[in-house]
Design an enzyme around this catalytic site. Structure first.
Site, PDB file in Angstrom:
ATOM      1  N   LYS A 104      35.274  50.562  70.114  1.00 51.08           N
ATOM      2  CA  LYS A 104      36.276  50.113  69.141  1.00 51.08           C
ATOM      3  C   LYS A 104      35.568  49.365  68.020  1.00 51.08           C
ATOM      4  CE  LYS A 104      40.856  50.167  68.699  1.00 51.08           C
ATOM      5  NZ  LYS A 104      41.805  51.159  69.228  1.00 51.08           N
TER       6      LYS A 104
HETATM    7  P1  NAD Z   1      49.776  50.910  61.752  1.00 58.08           P
HETATM    8  O1  NAD Z   1      48.939  50.023  60.915  1.00 58.08           O
HETATM    9  O2  NAD Z   1      50.055  52.299  61.287  1.00 58.08           O
HETATM   10  O3  NAD Z   1      51.200  50.201  62.055  1.00 58.08           O
HETATM   11  C1  NAD Z   1      51.322  48.929  62.609  1.00 58.08           C
HETATM   12  C2  NAD Z   1      52.779  48.496  62.478  1.00 58.08           C
HETATM   13  O4  NAD Z   1      52.966  47.260  63.162  1.00 58.08           O
HETATM   14  C3  NAD Z   1      53.220  48.249  61.039  1.00 58.08           C
HETATM   15  O5  NAD Z   1      54.580  48.641  60.896  1.00 58.08           O
HETATM   16  C4  NAD Z   1      53.088  46.725  60.899  1.00 58.08           C
HETATM   17  O6  NAD Z   1      53.909  46.189  59.883  1.00 58.08           O
HETATM   18  C5  NAD Z   1      53.554  46.305  62.268  1.00 58.08           C
HETATM   19  N1  NAD Z   1      53.106  44.957  62.633  1.00 58.08           N
HETATM   20  C6  NAD Z   1      51.906  44.382  62.419  1.00 58.08           C
HETATM   21  N2  NAD Z   1      51.899  43.112  62.887  1.00 58.08           N
HETATM   22  C7  NAD Z   1      53.123  42.910  63.434  1.00 58.08           C
HETATM   23  C8  NAD Z   1      53.742  41.809  64.073  1.00 58.08           C
HETATM   24  N3  NAD Z   1      53.094  40.676  64.249  1.00 58.08           N
HETATM   25  N4  NAD Z   1      55.010  41.968  64.515  1.00 58.08           N
HETATM   26  C9  NAD Z   1      55.662  43.133  64.339  1.00 58.08           C
HETATM   27  N5  NAD Z   1      55.148  44.199  63.721  1.00 58.08           N
HETATM   28  C10 NAD Z   1      53.896  44.086  63.278  1.00 58.08           C
HETATM   29  O7  NAD Z   1      49.086  50.932  63.203  1.00 58.08           O
HETATM   30  P2  NAD Z   1      49.232  52.015  64.350  1.00 58.08           P
HETATM   31  O8  NAD Z   1      48.121  52.988  64.218  1.00 58.08           O
HETATM   32  O9  NAD Z   1      50.645  52.488  64.398  1.00 58.08           O
HETATM   33  O10 NAD Z   1      48.884  51.141  65.641  1.00 58.08           O
HETATM   34  C11 NAD Z   1      49.875  50.339  66.293  1.00 58.08           C
HETATM   35  C12 NAD Z   1      49.404  50.040  67.710  1.00 58.08           C
HETATM   36  O11 NAD Z   1      49.183  51.268  68.401  1.00 58.08           O
HETATM   37  C13 NAD Z   1      48.084  49.268  67.833  1.00 58.08           C
HETATM   38  O12 NAD Z   1      48.132  48.474  68.991  1.00 58.08           O
HETATM   39  C14 NAD Z   1      47.064  50.380  68.015  1.00 58.08           C
HETATM   40  O13 NAD Z   1      45.877  49.924  68.642  1.00 58.08           O
HETATM   41  C15 NAD Z   1      47.855  51.301  68.904  1.00 58.08           C
HETATM   42  N6  NAD Z   1      47.404  52.705  68.931  1.00 58.08           N
HETATM   43  C16 NAD Z   1      47.289  53.432  67.800  1.00 58.08           C
HETATM   44  C17 NAD Z   1      46.882  54.757  67.878  1.00 58.08           C
HETATM   45  C18 NAD Z   1      46.815  55.651  66.672  1.00 58.08           C
HETATM   46  O14 NAD Z   1      46.551  56.850  66.846  1.00 58.08           O
HETATM   47  N7  NAD Z   1      47.041  55.169  65.480  1.00 58.08           N
HETATM   48  C19 NAD Z   1      46.575  55.313  69.117  1.00 58.08           C
HETATM   49  C20 NAD Z   1      46.719  54.550  70.263  1.00 58.08           C
HETATM   50  C21 NAD Z   1      47.137  53.237  70.159  1.00 58.08           C
END
Ligand code: NAD
Length: 416
Positions: A104
């Site tokens: 990561k």
């Molecule tokens: P992203 O940046 O596209 O979206 C994140 C979202 O969370 C946004 O809407 C943001 O405004 C919101 N957010 C941020 N801080 C917040 C808070 N304190 N309270 C409420 N909402 C909040 O990110 P993503 O890629 O969707 O990732 C989200 C989660 O999923 C993370 O934990 C990431 O590690 C995990 N994840 C992502 C992927 C991927 O393919 N993108 C895969 C597996 C896991």
């Protein structure tokens, strides 16, 4: 202590080690990371000021193959968070039987405060900083919170310019025009969707009758909300970092996606029949399925007794602490753990990596078919152990993932 993500990751290893009687030598090994690189990233800002950011890349374990894991841009990023996220990637790849390890990365920055030019400079300079520990045979980054296909394109270009040849396999989540895979953008949401559908079948309920709340409305939260909305589920509430919207009649997800994809916050959306709520209120609102899809440590000892759902589908990595997990299990709330639920992203990242190496690309049907096959196979394995042993789904998933790592460790031995 409860909220340090790496302490949590280590505690999860202890829980599973006890449950499966793991060799203490292997337990010791799994609680350490293989390597961590910290880099200073000096950027000449548009106004002529020099600003220096801190970036990280961590490999937790490469015993089953090259490292794989996202890159996060956030003001809260720190070394322990990245170590935890790398550790969770090891389990996730192992659970899905992908020939990859856990890694990561992150930069401590609020990307909303940078211009596009500054963001590009930051990404390229970070790439050069970590260039010796990434590559198709070493470690392959991908998008995570606040990073996207454009950022992956800059990493791929910077790496390629330094190597003197085009190396598309250095990152996944790239635009399709330069070696990305169709279906990568929706992959984590699709994976969540396949898993919750399979879970509802086990519980003998129809997915389309379930009421849903989604915390986080970015890539993961946005896609799962859209897929469940299209399936006919009522989406009662969603949120982003600015706050949440609630409507007992159900929200119009497509309009909200249009709004946020233009760069707007949910709190500024026209209200109509929707009510503005805080993230704390959102998590405590009654529903059938709660999908935390924002950040880690959202369901803790502090708010676990307020949770009023039947199933928690972990879209985010590490949204539930081990203490809260225990209470949820005792209350009969099913928690579908992150390393299973959100593994669709790394699964299609693996497909992208394979396609780049072979220089032969698949169509969307094949991507989603293979994704579903791998996700459902892992789900069935986890569900069966959970039922047989009457243990949480998370512990069952960890038993499978950790056993495979332990076996690989045993077969390879300790060098020299
Ligand atoms: P992203 O940046 O596209 O979206 C994140 C979202 O969370 C946004 O809407 C943001 O405004 C919101 N957010 C941020 N801080 C917040 C808070 N304190 N309270 C409420 N909402 C909040 O990110 P993503 O890629 O969707 O990732 C989200 C989660 O999923 C993370 O934990 C990431 O590690 C995990 N994840 C992502 C992927 C991927 O393919 N993108 C895969 C597996 C896991």
């Amino acid at each position: 202590m409860e909220l340090n993500p790496f302490e949590i990751a280590k505690k999860q290893i202890d829980i599973v080690a006890k449950e499966m009687g793991l060799d203490p030598n292997i337990t010791k090994y799994l609680k350490r990371i293989e390597r961590a690189l910290i880099v200073s990233i000096p950027i000449m800002m548009d106004d002529g000021r020099l600003q220096i950011f801190e970036g990280y890349r961590v490999h937790h374990s490469t015993v089953r193959g090259p490292g794989k894991g996202g890159l996060r841009f956030s003001p809260d990023v720190n070394l322990d968070e990245v170590k935890a996220l790398a550790t969770w990637m090891t389990w996730k790849c192992s659970l899905l039987k992908l020939p990859l390890g856990g890694a990561k990365g992150g930069i401590c920055v609020n990307p909303r405060e940078l211009s596009k030019k500054e963001l590009e400079k930051l990404t390229r300079r970070y790439t050069v900083g970590i260039i010796n520990i990434i590559g198709p045979d070493i470690d392959v980054p991908a998008p995570d919170v606040n990073t996207n296909a454009q950022i992956m394109a800059w990493i791929m270009d910077t790496y390629s310019m330094n190597k003197g040849r085009s190396v598309p396999g250095v990152v996944t989540g790239k635009p399709v025009e330069i070696g990305g895979s169709v279906g990568r953008n929706s992959a984590t949401g699709m994976g969540l969707y396949y898993i919750i559908d399979a879970m509802c079948e086990k519980l003998k309920t129809k997915l389309e009758t379930q009421s849903i709340i989604v915390q986080g409305f970015g890539n993961v939260g946005g896609w799962i909300a859209k897929l469940l909305y299209e399936r006919g589920c009522k989406i009662l509430a969603i949120s982003d970092i600015s706050g949440g919207l609630y409507n007992p009649e159900g929200l119009e997800i497509e309009k909200l996606l249009d709004w946020t994809q233009q760069g707007n916050f949910l709190k500024d959306y026209k209200i109509d029949k929707n009510k503005l709520i805080t993230n704390t209120e959102l998590l405590a609102t009654k529903c059938d399925i709660l999908v935390p899809a924002a950040l880690e440590n959202q369901i803790t000892l502090e708010n676990v007794n307020d949770i009023k759902c039947k199933i928690i589908l972990e879209g985010a990595n590490g949204p539930t602490t081990p203490e809260a997990d225990r209470i949820l299990f005792d209350k009969g709330i099913h928690v579908i753990p992150d390393i299973l639920a959100n593994a669709g992203g790394v699964c299609v990242s693996y497909f992208e990596y394979v396609q780049d190496i072979r220089a032969y690309f698949w169509d969307l049907d094949r991507i989603n078919r293979e994704l579903k096959r791998i996700m459902i196979e892992a789900f069935e394995d986890v569900y069966n152990i959970h039922k047989e042993r009457n243990i949480p789904l998370r512990t069952a998933a960890y038993i499978i993932a950790v056993s495979r790592i332990a076996k690989a460790f045993d077969l390879r031995g300790i060098f020299p």
